[in-house]
Design an enzyme around this catalytic site. Structure first.
Site, mmCIF file in Angstrom:
data_model
loop_
_atom_site.group_PDB
_atom_site.id
_atom_site.type_symbol
_atom_site.label_atom_id
_atom_site.label_comp_id
_atom_site.label_asym_id
_atom_site.label_seq_id
_atom_site.Cartn_x
_atom_site.Cartn_y
_atom_site.Cartn_z
ATOM 1 N N LYS A 155 25.074 37.901 32.556
ATOM 2 C CA LYS A 155 24.948 39.165 31.848
ATOM 3 C C LYS A 155 23.490 39.412 31.458
ATOM 4 C CE LYS A 155 29.496 38.930 29.518
ATOM 5 N NZ LYS A 155 30.079 40.191 29.988
ATOM 6 N N ARG B 47 40.373 37.629 33.422
ATOM 7 C CA ARG B 47 41.622 37.816 34.166
ATOM 8 C C ARG B 47 42.068 36.535 34.866
ATOM 9 N NH1 ARG B 47 38.857 42.610 37.333
ATOM 10 N NH2 ARG B 47 37.846 42.608 35.299
#
Length: 470
Positions: free
Chosen positions: A249, A323
């Site tokens: 990130k 996920r």
């Protein structure tokens, strides 16, 4: 948490008078009528006016706007009252006759929630008691207890989420749950460490946690009362810090990633609260915990991961890690726990914030009744959500040439596609499942209504409200 008590007699300290758009609801006299008439916007929920009364008893009167005098407005009023009074200042709130129990619940929740501060902050939390004065105190005892448990659950979820990730690794989080469970009869907890995760094939959790010096865990927390006729499984994403992994990130994207376990905090807190209220519903919380770090052992873009159910996932973006851990937990829940309903909460996508802003979570479900019940619970609890679609034609976005599915296709509709990925692991429970993408509302940039700057504990209140009627 400070004490809130019900009494037929006025308590000590500052007198708090609730004001709607037209009048003081209880305890009004000529003086308070005059004070109200000079106060600007006095009836607005959250508006507070403080009037000193030197050499008199009480020495101070506080006018608190009650808005529509319903549960939501009173929750906002309670939070404003807490923030307007000194921490060591006793308060007495005068309640009108025949006040709805829901309004008392909202007021008490707001008083506690507005007083929350993270335990590492230098300023100590409020300690002085609050007296709710009413002619019928027994009529509100259950409402006050429910408010107390709800607020305590929210405080716990906020504390867990606010804790810096230098402390909050997967093992630490698991230890907090074990300690909380030990104080509650009928609650059990199982913690799977890395060896057991490996032996049982939790490949998604292991992949995401493989780059960290602190290994992943899976917490299974259960409340199973003898009277239970339904089993609700709650699954919460528990990434204790998310660097993005190899797909790292930006600095700004990373600075709040201690909150990436907000879903796990909410499901754990709600399950413990269900036990505190002795709710007649079986609840199991699953918290897959991992730190998504950058190292030589981190999983890579392009890796194929074998999930708990034996299916494979191609992952070309290690920052779509939540996920993967949820997939393992969902597949395990469906195959081993025989749930009647499955609800997962996850700080999953930034697309949620783009679509719905800071205060609203995305709700996905094929089940109209479940979706409506969760939305109603959220509205009542002050944790709003909006239902988004699960279009069949978007399932093709998950196609992979080398695995059973792709976890992070670059096809747009990021929040929707993430939900569709999770759906793949529900099997015959897909029509009894709901997914809540709650990244944006898990964090508040400032004090607002019942929210305190920092972690909001989003989902704990909504889930408990839902479980009360499940």
């Amino acid at each position: 948490m400070f004490a809130i008590r019900l009494s037929a007699d006025e308590g000590p300290g500052t007198r708090v008078l609730l004001v709607d758009d037209s009048a003081v609801l209880a305890g009004g006299d000529d003086e308070t009528a005059e004070l109200r008439s000079t106060a600007e916007d006095a009836g607005r929920a959250g508006a507070v006016q403080i009037f000193p009364r030197p050499l008199r008893v009480p020495a101070k009167v506080l006018l608190a706007g009650a808005g529509a005098a319903d549960e939501t407005s009173l929750r906002t009023a309670g939070a404003a009252i807490s923030r307007s009074a000194a921490d060591d200042e006793p308060l007495t709130v005068l309640l009108p006759d025949n006040f709805p129990p829901a309004a008392v619940r909202g007021l008490a929740e707001g008083l506690w929630l507005g007083a929350y501060r993270f335990h590492e902050a230098p300023r100590p939390p409020r300690s002085a008691p609050v007296t709710l004065t009413t002619t019928t105190p027994d009529a509100y005892a259950r409402s006050l207890e429910t408010a107390r448990v709800t607020a305590a659950a929210t405080w716990l979820a906020r504390d867990l989420t606010n804790t810096p990730s230098a402390v909050k690794n997967p093992a630490w989080f698991a230890a907090q749950v074990v300690a909380e469970a030990a104080t509650r009869p009928g609650v059990t907890v199982t913690v799977r460490g890395p060896e057991r995760l490996t032996a049982e094939g939790f490949g998604g959790i292991l992949a995401v946690g493989g780059g960290s010096a602190t290994p992943p865990h899976l917490v299974e927390l259960s409340w199973n009362p003898p009277s239970a006729s339904r089993h609700v499984v709650l699954v919460g994403k528990g990434i204790t810090f998310d660097t993005g992994g190899i797909s790292i990130k930006t600095r700004d994207g990373m600075k709040l990633m201690k909150k990436d376990m907000g879903g796990a905090a909410a499901v754990v807190a709600a399950t413990l609260a269900a036990a505190d209220l002795s709710l007649p519903v079986r609840v199991t919380a699953l918290a897959p915990l991992a730190e998504n770090a950058v190292s030589g052992s981190a999983f890579r873009p392009g890796d194929v991961i074998t999930q708990w159910d034996g299916t494979t996932t191609e992952s070309t973006n290690s920052d779509a890690e939540g996920r993967l851990v949820l997939a393992d937990a969902l597949a395990y829940a469906v195959a081993e726990l025989e749930p009647d309903l499955v609800i997962d909460l996850a700080t999953l996508t930034g697309a949620n914030a783009v679509a719905l802003g800071k205060r609203t979570a995305a709700l996905y479900s094929h089940n109209d009744d479940l979706a409506a019940a969760l939305a109603a619970a959220g509205e009542a609890a002050g944790e709003r959500m909006w239902r988004l679609p699960l279009p069949d034609e978007y399932v093709d976005y998950l196609h992979s040439d080398i695995a059973d599915r792709h976890s992070s296709p670059s096809m747009g509709a990021g929040s929707v596609v993430a939900a569709l990925f999770l759906q793949e692991f529900l099997g015959d429970r897909a029509d009894r499942w709901a997914h809540l993408d709650m990244s944006a509302p898990s964090w508040a940039e400032k004090n607002e209504a019942d929210l305190t700057k920092g972690a909001t504990g989003w989902g704990a209140r909504m889930l408990l409200r839902y479980l009360l009627t499940a």
